[in-house]
Design an enzyme around this catalytic site. Structure first.
Site, PDB file in Angstrom:
ATOM      1  N   ARG A   1      -6.051  -3.449   8.583  1.00  0.00           N
ATOM      2  CA  ARG A   1      -6.573  -4.807   8.441  1.00  0.00           C
ATOM      3  C   ARG A   1      -6.147  -5.669   9.631  1.00  0.00           C
ATOM      4  NH1 ARG A   1      -5.585  -6.076   2.564  1.00  0.00           N
ATOM      5  NH2 ARG A   1      -3.480  -5.670   3.275  1.00  0.00           N
TER       6      ARG A   1
ATOM      7  N   GLY B   1       0.834  -1.208   0.000  1.00  0.00           N
ATOM      8  CA  GLY B   1       0.000   0.000   0.000  1.00  0.00           C
ATOM      9  C   GLY B   1       0.861   1.245   0.000  1.00  0.00           C
TER      10      GLY B   1
ATOM     11  N   ASP C   1       5.126  -4.717   6.191  1.00  0.00           N
ATOM     12  CA  ASP C   1       5.588  -6.058   6.580  1.00  0.00           C
ATOM     13  C   ASP C   1       5.637  -7.045   5.413  1.00  0.00           C
ATOM     14  OD1 ASP C   1       2.839  -6.064   6.537  1.00  0.00           O
ATOM     15  OD2 ASP C   1       2.606  -7.342   8.299  1.00  0.00           O
TER      16      ASP C   1
ATOM     17  N   ASP D   1      -0.184   1.999   8.396  1.00  0.00           N
ATOM     18  CA  ASP D   1      -0.583   1.146   9.527  1.00  0.00           C
ATOM     19  C   ASP D   1       0.331   1.295  10.742  1.00  0.00           C
ATOM     20  OD1 ASP D   1      -2.610   0.206   7.963  1.00  0.00           O
ATOM     21  OD2 ASP D   1      -1.661  -1.717   7.498  1.00  0.00           O
TER      22      ASP D   1
ATOM     23  N   VAL E   1      16.745   8.940  -1.271  1.00  0.00           N
ATOM     24  CA  VAL E   1      17.599   7.823  -1.704  1.00  0.00           C
ATOM     25  C   VAL E   1      18.370   8.228  -2.959  1.00  0.00           C
ATOM     26  CG1 VAL E   1      17.566   5.498  -2.716  1.00  0.00           C
ATOM     27  CG2 VAL E   1      16.176   5.984  -0.684  1.00  0.00           C
TER      28      VAL E   1
ATOM     29  N   GLY F   1     -11.220  12.636  20.043  1.00  0.00           N
ATOM     30  CA  GLY F   1     -12.041  12.538  21.258  1.00  0.00           C
ATOM     31  C   GLY F   1     -13.159  11.532  21.090  1.00  0.00           C
TER      32      GLY F   1
ATOM     33  N   ASP G   1       2.743  -0.508  11.778  1.00  0.00           N
ATOM     34  CA  ASP G   1       2.748  -1.763  12.542  1.00  0.00           C
ATOM     35  C   ASP G   1       4.075  -2.522  12.446  1.00  0.00           C
ATOM     36  OD1 ASP G   1       2.414  -2.314   9.862  1.00  0.00           O
ATOM     37  OD2 ASP G   1       0.877  -3.834  10.140  1.00  0.00           O
TER      38      ASP G   1
ATOM     39  N   THR H   1       4.272   2.728   5.684  1.00  0.00           N
ATOM     40  CA  THR H   1       2.912   2.175   5.759  1.00  0.00           C
ATOM     41  C   THR H   1       2.093   3.010   6.724  1.00  0.00           C
ATOM     42  OG1 THR H   1       1.548   0.357   6.603  1.00  0.00           O
ATOM     43  CG2 THR H   1       3.805   0.408   7.385  1.00  0.00           C
TER      44      THR H   1
ATOM     45  N   ARG I   1       1.063  -5.102  -5.156  1.00  0.00           N
ATOM     46  CA  ARG I   1       1.160  -6.275  -4.290  1.00  0.00           C
ATOM     47  C   ARG I   1       1.389  -7.431  -5.269  1.00  0.00           C
ATOM     48  NH1 ARG I   1      -0.500  -4.363   0.701  1.00  0.00           N
ATOM     49  NH2 ARG I   1      -2.175  -2.826   0.703  1.00  0.00           N
TER      50      ARG I   1
HETATM   51  O1  F6P Z   1      -1.293  -1.652   4.461  1.00  0.00           O
HETATM   52  C1  F6P Z   1      -1.922  -0.430   4.348  1.00  0.00           C
HETATM   53  C2  F6P Z   1      -3.387  -0.601   4.084  1.00  0.00           C
HETATM   54  O2  F6P Z   1      -3.886   0.687   3.827  1.00  0.00           O
HETATM   55  C3  F6P Z   1      -4.188  -1.291   5.200  1.00  0.00           C
HETATM   56  O3  F6P Z   1      -4.515  -0.460   6.276  1.00  0.00           O
HETATM   57  C4  F6P Z   1      -5.401  -1.734   4.442  1.00  0.00           C
HETATM   58  O4  F6P Z   1      -6.027  -2.796   5.089  1.00  0.00           O
HETATM   59  C5  F6P Z   1      -4.809  -2.160   3.122  1.00  0.00           C
HETATM   60  O5  F6P Z   1      -3.630  -1.393   2.954  1.00  0.00           O
HETATM   61  C6  F6P Z   1      -5.710  -1.987   1.943  1.00  0.00           C
HETATM   62  O6  F6P Z   1      -5.010  -2.403   0.801  1.00  0.00           O
HETATM   63  P1  F6P Z   1      -5.556  -2.333  -0.683  1.00  0.00           P
HETATM   64  O7  F6P Z   1      -5.552  -0.905  -1.092  1.00  0.00           O
HETATM   65  O8  F6P Z   1      -4.591  -3.153  -1.464  1.00  0.00           O
HETATM   66  O9  F6P Z   1      -6.925  -2.896  -0.643  1.00  0.00           O
END
Ligand code: F6P
Length: 323
Positions: free
Chosen positions: A172, A11, A103, A128, A23, A186, A130, A126, A72
């Protein structure tokens, strides 16, 4: 290190362009040839790449998305796909790779390094947030600001109509975006994948809150929350609390777009620069992050696999401040 390839994968996230720029320019500063690889690992397999000049990355620091495009790539999950990628690394005489992503991107990088020994350094990009070993991933801060701006607007209409809004944000597998944005707006309640199903407690909480003379209520739900996301939560609330005027709003991909925040631009610039330095100094198979404001080096193995935990103090804070 004479030639370094750079790609963005998974993503996209605001600030990826700032990292690409850093870079490319750090490479040129060090007399290393930067090669931009298009569409992530797909472009590596399909040999879609070209040498980048300093001007190729002009005027992109402020732009969302990624000029290298992203994908992806299921082919990279296969040995044959990765072998084809390696052949292109050899054909183009690339000495090291910088991969910008999350990840999934780093899991692929780790396997690729183990199979072919190509030095690879990762930059966390990302929304996320995470990944273990970095306080912030590129894009997280911008996405948080986008969510907060959107929810503030929803709060205006929610207050005008005395409504309860169930708002779904991305994530996700991870609730970092939901938790921080929930605190930032809030929210009356925050539902994330890391905690057990919360719907029964939620009903009680909302009923209690409705006696507090609140004009509106906002529940932030992470996409991967265990009871099934915002629509499922809304159905549950509607059937248990028919007195509430419940609306659902799914923020969706708007969260991944837009101009990167100041924090993301500076972070991406630092990480892009540090990633090139790391490859020059012999790093391989690791992510470059930021910990306590300093550059950190974390093996891919540790950075991935959901090793990073939700801070319970933030969850508690959100509860305390929602009364
Ligand atoms: O990994 C980032 C993210 O935005 C997640 O939060 C989300 O679940 C996912 O990508 C959505 O991916 P896509 O755009 O491939 O559906």
């Amino acid at each position: 290190m004479k030639k370094i390839g750079v790609l963005t994968s998974g993503g996209d996230a605001p600030g990826m362009n700032a990292a690409i720029r850093a870079v490319v320019r750090t490479c040129i500063y060090n007399k290393i040839t930067p090669i931009g690889i298009y569409e992530g690992y797909k472009g590596l397999i399909e040999n879609q790449m070209k040498e980048f000049s300093s001007r190729d990355v002009s005027n992109i620091i402020q732009r969302g998305g990624t000029v290298l495009k992203s994908a992806r790539c299921s082919q990279f999950l296969t040995k044959e796909g990765r072998l084809q990628g390696y052949k292109n690394i050899l054909a183009n005489k690339i000495d090291g790779l910088i991969v910008i992503g999350g990840d999934g991107t780093f899991a692929g990088a780790k396997v690729f390094f183990e199979e072919f020994g190509v030095p690879i350094v990762g930059i966390p990009g990302t929304i996320d947030n995470d990944l273990y070993g970095t306080d912030f991933c590129i894009g997280y801060d911008s996405a948080l600001n986008t969510i907060i701006e959107a929810v503030d607007k929803i709060r205006d209409t929610a207050s005008s109509h005395n409504r309860l809004f169930i708002i779904e944000v991305m994530g996700r597998d991870a609730g970092f975006l939901a938790l921080r944005s929930g605190i930032g707006v809030g929210a009356e309640a925050i539902l994330i994948p890391e905690t057990p199903v919360y719907t029964e407690k939620l009903i009680k909480k909302l009923k209690d809150q409705s006696t507090q003379n609140k004009q509106s209520m906002i529940v932030i739900v992470a996409e991967g929350e265990k009871s099934g996301g915002a629509h499922a939560v809304a159905e549950h609330v509607k059937s248990n609390c028919p007195e509430f005027d419940v609306k659902v709003s799914i923020l969706g991909h708007i969260q991944r777009g837009g101009s990167p925040s100041a924090l993301d631009r500076v972070l991406a610039s630092r990480l892009g620069n540090a990633a090139v330095d790391a490859l020059k100094n012999g790093s391989k198979n690791e992510m470059i992050g930021i910990l306590h404001r300093e550059i950190s080096h974390i093996p891919f193995e540790k950075a991935i696999k959901h090793n990073v935990n939700i801070n319970p103090a933030l969850l508690k804070l959100s509860e305390i401040l929602a009364i």
